[in-house]
Design an enzyme around this catalytic site. Sequence first.
Site, PDB file in Angstrom:
ATOM      1  CB  THR A  10      63.041  34.900  39.273  1.00 16.71           C
ATOM      2  OG1 THR A  10      61.710  34.962  38.743  1.00 16.71           O
ATOM      3  CG2 THR A  10      63.020  34.318  40.669  1.00 16.71           C
ATOM      4  CB  SER A  11      62.696  37.384  34.965  1.00 21.74           C
ATOM      5  OG  SER A  11      61.341  37.753  35.157  1.00 21.74           O
ATOM      6  CB  ILE A  13      62.167  45.694  36.230  1.00 19.75           C
ATOM      7  CG1 ILE A  13      62.134  46.293  34.819  1.00 19.75           C
ATOM      8  CG2 ILE A  13      62.316  46.799  37.268  1.00 19.75           C
ATOM      9  CD1 ILE A  13      60.935  47.172  34.545  1.00 19.75           C
ATOM     10  NE  ARG A  33      53.867  33.149  38.574  1.00 17.88           N
ATOM     11  CZ  ARG A  33      53.305  33.109  37.374  1.00 17.88           C
ATOM     12  NH1 ARG A  33      52.046  32.704  37.257  1.00 17.88           N
ATOM     13  NH2 ARG A  33      53.990  33.454  36.302  1.00 17.88           N
ATOM     14  CG  ASP A  59      50.096  32.799  41.863  1.00 17.22           C
ATOM     15  OD1 ASP A  59      50.114  33.978  41.441  1.00 17.22           O
ATOM     16  OD2 ASP A  59      49.499  31.875  41.269  1.00 17.22           O
ATOM     17  CE1 TYR A 148      51.090  45.652  31.963  1.00 15.50           C
ATOM     18  CE2 TYR A 148      51.422  47.735  30.825  1.00 15.50           C
ATOM     19  CZ  TYR A 148      51.904  46.728  31.619  1.00 15.50           C
ATOM     20  OH  TYR A 148      53.191  46.788  32.100  1.00 15.50           O
ATOM     21  CE  LYS A 152      51.979  47.504  35.440  1.00 17.53           C
ATOM     22  NZ  LYS A 152      52.661  46.987  36.659  1.00 17.53           N
ATOM     23  CB  VAL A 181      62.570  46.928  30.330  1.00 23.14           C
ATOM     24  CG1 VAL A 181      63.881  46.429  30.925  1.00 23.14           C
ATOM     25  CG2 VAL A 181      62.287  48.357  30.769  1.00 23.14           C
ATOM     26  CB  THR A 183      61.712  41.741  31.150  1.00 20.18           C
ATOM     27  OG1 THR A 183      60.384  41.992  30.649  1.00 20.18           O
ATOM     28  CG2 THR A 183      62.342  43.064  31.589  1.00 20.18           C
TER      29      THR A 183
END
Length: 257
Positions: A10-11, A13, A33, A59, A148, A152, A181, A183
């Site tokens: 929904t947002s 990328i 979600r 979720d 994080y 990744k 990016v 977002t």
Amino acid sequence: MTTALITGSTSGIGAAFARRLAADGHDLVLVARDTKRLREQATELHDRHGIEAEVLTADLATDDGIGAVEARLTDRKRPVDLLVNNAGFGNKGQYLEVPLADELTMLKVHCEAVLRLTSAAVAPMRERGRGGVVNVASVAAFVPRGTYGASKAWVVQFTQGAARDLAGSGVRLMALCPGFVRTEFHERAAMGTDNIPKWMWLDADKLVAAALSDLARGKSLSIPDPRYKTLMGVVKLAPRGLLGGVTAKTGRKYGPQ
């Protein structure tokens, strides 16, 4: 007509992937979600491009959510030809400043969900002899910077290893490693972005176009911008100790910890 399933659709990328794939004539399974946003997105893409857009509220920080998407991916009567594992988030704060429960939730979404959904998708794809998976990682995977980046890095290593194991099967796996990016990512994590240089920002639609081109060419790793390819080349040459100090400063200033 082929079908693509996109998590976090929904947002950002994920939405850019949905727009591009719908414009190319693919039916979609949109996963996020927020049911209201999903339905609005599905209606817009259907009306604009004439494709079928299915909504799946899930979720991925929960077993039930992951299980619901697994069930859709393994439905032989409604095959999924392309999986885009895009859902993800960052936590604000250095190591030990972030509650352990939040760190574990991030690992659930970034690692466990990616492993389980990729496995669910690839098994029927291999039986059909065709299909693709894009696992959205980050250039943070290549620098020693916090949990994080570590999560990744796992996505990159897993994806490239699985791609080698599946070579010749007709199934392509690729890790997508974007930089900054615009977002909702930073906003959700309450991270300021005013100090990020303008040249470091990427356009989500151009990013997706480059990523799909790399997937079509059989790449297992995509860093879809010359600026970031150059930066990652420098990263490979920099001493690990020096790199850790530099990324500690820039990570606190610009990105997820």
